[in-house]
Design a protein around this motif. Structure first.
Motif, PDB file in Angstrom:
ATOM      1  N   ASP A 101      -5.685   5.940   3.711  1.00 48.61           N
ATOM      2  CA  ASP A 101      -6.881   6.525   4.312  1.00 48.61           C
ATOM      3  C   ASP A 101      -6.553   7.657   5.285  1.00 48.61           C
ATOM      4  OD1 ASP A 101      -8.510   4.703   2.969  1.00 48.61           O
ATOM      5  OD2 ASP A 101      -8.367   3.227   4.576  1.00 48.61           O
ATOM      6  N   ALA A 102      -5.283   7.807   5.617  1.00 47.62           N
ATOM      7  CA  ALA A 102      -4.899   8.813   6.617  1.00 47.62           C
ATOM      8  C   ALA A 102      -4.618  10.178   6.019  1.00 47.62           C
ATOM      9  CB  ALA A 102      -3.665   8.334   7.383  1.00 47.62           C
ATOM     10  N   SER A 158      -4.884  13.315   2.855  1.00 48.65           N
ATOM     11  CA  SER A 158      -5.826  13.983   1.970  1.00 48.65           C
ATOM     12  C   SER A 158      -5.070  14.831   0.962  1.00 48.65           C
ATOM     13  CB  SER A 158      -6.773  14.883   2.786  1.00 48.65           C
ATOM     14  OG  SER A 158      -7.636  15.608   1.941  1.00 48.65           O
ATOM     15  N   ASP A 208       1.448   5.836   9.862  1.00 50.17           N
ATOM     16  CA  ASP A 208       0.587   6.255   8.749  1.00 50.17           C
ATOM     17  C   ASP A 208       1.374   6.841   7.578  1.00 50.17           C
ATOM     18  OD1 ASP A 208      -2.160   5.781   9.873  1.00 50.17           O
ATOM     19  OD2 ASP A 208      -1.377   7.111  11.420  1.00 50.17           O
ATOM     20  N   ASN A 238      -0.531   4.495   4.912  1.00 57.58           N
ATOM     21  CA  ASN A 238      -1.969   4.327   5.109  1.00 57.58           C
ATOM     22  C   ASN A 238      -2.698   5.356   4.251  1.00 57.58           C
ATOM     23  OD1 ASN A 238      -4.602   4.065   5.940  1.00 57.58           O
ATOM     24  ND2 ASN A 238      -4.247   4.853   8.015  1.00 57.58           N
ATOM     25  N   THR A 274       0.816  -1.206   0.000  1.00 58.98           N
ATOM     26  CA  THR A 274       0.000   0.000   0.000  1.00 58.98           C
ATOM     27  C   THR A 274       0.859   1.270   0.000  1.00 58.98           C
ATOM     28  OG1 THR A 274      -0.136   0.137   2.426  1.00 58.98           O
ATOM     29  CG2 THR A 274      -1.810  -1.179   1.290  1.00 58.98           C
ATOM     30  N   LYS A 309      -3.190  10.440  14.189  1.00 55.42           N
ATOM     31  CA  LYS A 309      -2.359   9.725  13.222  1.00 55.42           C
ATOM     32  C   LYS A 309      -0.900   9.865  13.612  1.00 55.42           C
ATOM     33  CE  LYS A 309      -5.856  11.169   9.913  1.00 55.42           C
ATOM     34  NZ  LYS A 309      -6.182  12.173   8.868  1.00 55.42           N
TER      35      LYS A 309
END
Length: 363
Positions: free
Chosen positions: A238-239, A241, A215, A236, A72, A186
Motif C-alpha cells: 500500500d506504500a 505506486s 515499507d 508494504n 507480502t 513512509k
C-alpha cells in the motif's frame, strides 16, 4: 524441422588481465563473484526462458523472499544499488515529495545526485554523529507539510548498516518507523549491506525490516558475493505506486532477468548470504584488533560490520596506498576507510596490519 546450426567458437581465447593475488581494502565491490554464484548463473543458462521477469527463476525468487521478509514481500530485481534506491524512492513519493536522510547517506553522498537529478526528489539531510538517524534528528527536517514553498517530507530513508559501519538495532528502527508513520511518512531502508547488519546483530533480516514496519527496502547482493544485481523489496504494497512502470522508466528492467534472480536465489535460498557476511565482518574485527595495537592510529567508529574507519598521518596513508588499495574518507582530517569482503583472508589482514606498522615506524 532442421537442426539448429552448430555454435561457432571464437579462435581468440579470453585472457586474464589482472593478477588475482593482488588484494586490497578499498571496497567490497572490488571482490569477484562467489563460486556458488557463478555456478548458479551457469545453472540458469541454456534453453529459452521468458524475458523481463516472466521466467521460472524470478517466480521462485518471490517465494525465497517470502521466507526472509514475510508473505507480502515482492521482489523487483534490478541492475545496481543506485537504480534500486532511486526507483524505490520514486515509488514512495509524489512529484513534490522530499526524502529525509542522514547527511552521510549513500543516496546523498555517493550516487552522483541521481535521486535529485533522475528521480526528481529533494533530499533533506541531517548531520549525525555515527551515521544513524533518530526520531529527534528526523524532526529537524520533518516539518512544513502544508507549506507550498518547501518540498514535502514524505519518506525517511535509513541505511542498514550505515555508511559509517554502524548498525541500527531492531528497537531503533522500530522507533524511527513509528515516528515516521505517525507523521504520515513512509520508511525506506537502503540495504546495500543488509546481510552484514543481520550477521552483526545475529538476527534474521525480518526482525529489523517487515517486523518493525519498514515499507520498502533495497536488498544488496553485489557487495556480498554476487556478480551483479540488487533487488527492490516491497514490504508494504500500500506504500508504493506503479513500481513495475518506474523500474522500466528508470532503466532498471533486465531483459534476461533470470540471471539476476538466480543469483539472489543462490544467495538467499540457504545461508550463503549469512556465511559471506559473517566472514567479512569477522575479518573487519581482526583488522580492527590489529590496528588497535599500533600507536598513532585511531579507530573512529564502532566496528560493527565489515568496515573500519581510522585516522592516521596523511603521509603514512599515501605510502600505504602504494602497497594496498583503499580510500580516504576525509583526506583533510586524515580519515580513511578499510573494507573487508567475503573473500578477504586472515593472511590479507595480517599482511595489511604489518604494512601499516612498518609505514607508521618510518620517519
Amino acid at each position: 524441422m532442421a537442426d539448429a546450426p552448430p555454435v561457432k567458437h571464437s579462435t581468440t581465447a579470453a585472457r586474464r588481465h589482472h593478477d588475482p593475488a593482488v588484494r586490497g581494502f578499498a571496497s567490497d565491490n572490488y571482490a569477484g563473484a562467489h563460486p556458488e554464484i557463478l555456478a548458479a548463473i551457469a545453472l540458469a543458462n541454456g534453453g529459452h526462458q521468458v524475458a523481463y521477469g516472466g521466467d521460472a527463476y524470478t517466480d521462485h525468487l518471490q517465494r525465497v523472499m517470502h521466507s526472509h521478509f514475510g508473505p507480502t514481500a515482492e521482489a523487483f530485481p534490478v541492475f545496481n544499488g543506485t537504480g534500486a534506491n532511486v526507483t524505490a524512492l520514486q515509488a514512495l513519493t509524489d512529484r513534490w515529495g522530499a526524502v529525509i536522510c542522514a547527511e552521510s547517506a549513500h543516496i546523498n553522498v555517493d550516487e552522483g545526485g541521481a535521486p535529485e537529478r533522475m528521480g526528481g526528489l529533494k533530499l533533506l539531510t541531517v548531520p549525525t554523529p555515527d551515521g544513524k538517524l533518530t526520531p529527534e534528528l528526523i524532526d529537524r527536517q520533518a516539518w512544513g507539510w502544508e507549506d507550498e514553498h518547501r518540498a514535502m517530507p514524505q519518506v525517511v530513508s535509513i541505511t542498514q548498516n550505515t555508511e559509517l559501519g554502524t548498525v541500527y538495532t531492531p528497537a531503533e528502527i522500530r522507533a524511527i518507523v513509528a515516528h515516521a508513520h505517525e507523521r504520515g511518512m513512509k520508511v525506506h531502508l537502503d540495504g546495500a549491506r543488509i546481510a552484514n547488519a543481520a550477521a552483526s546483530l545475529d538476527t534474521p533480516m525480518r526482525t529489523f525490516t517487515n517486523a518493525v514496519g519498514v515499507d520498502v527496502l533495497t536488498f544488496g547482493g553485489t557487495k556480498n558475493g554476487m556478480l551483479f544485481g540488487e533487488a527492490i523489496v516491497v514490504l508494504n504494497p500500500d506504500a508504493v505506486s506503479h513500481m513495475k512502470h518506474l523500474r522500466k522508466m528508470s532503466m532498471q528492467l533486465a531483459s534476461k532477468m533470470r540471471f539476476v534472480s538466480v543469483q539472489l536465489e543462490a544467495l538467499l535460498a540457504q545461508d550463503l548470504w549469512l556465511r559471506n557476511a559473517r566472514h567479512s565482518n569477522s575479518m573487519a574485527q581482526r583488522l580492527a584488533a590489529g590496528v588497535r595495537q599500533i600507536d598513532g592510529v585511531e579507530i573512529l567508529y564502532p566496528v560493527q560490520a565489515n568496515a573500519v574507519f581510522a585516522r592516521l598521518p596523511h603521509a603514512v596513508s599515501l605510502r600505504l596506498q602504494e602497497r594496498f588499495r583503499f580510500y580516504f574518507w576525509d583526506e583533510t582530517a586524515g580519515d580513511v576507510r578499510w573494507m573487508c569482503s567475503f573473500d578477504t583472508t586472515e593472511d590479507d589482514v595480517d599482511a595489511f596490519v604489518q604494512a601499516l606498522k612498518e609505514e607508521m615506524a618510518r620517519p
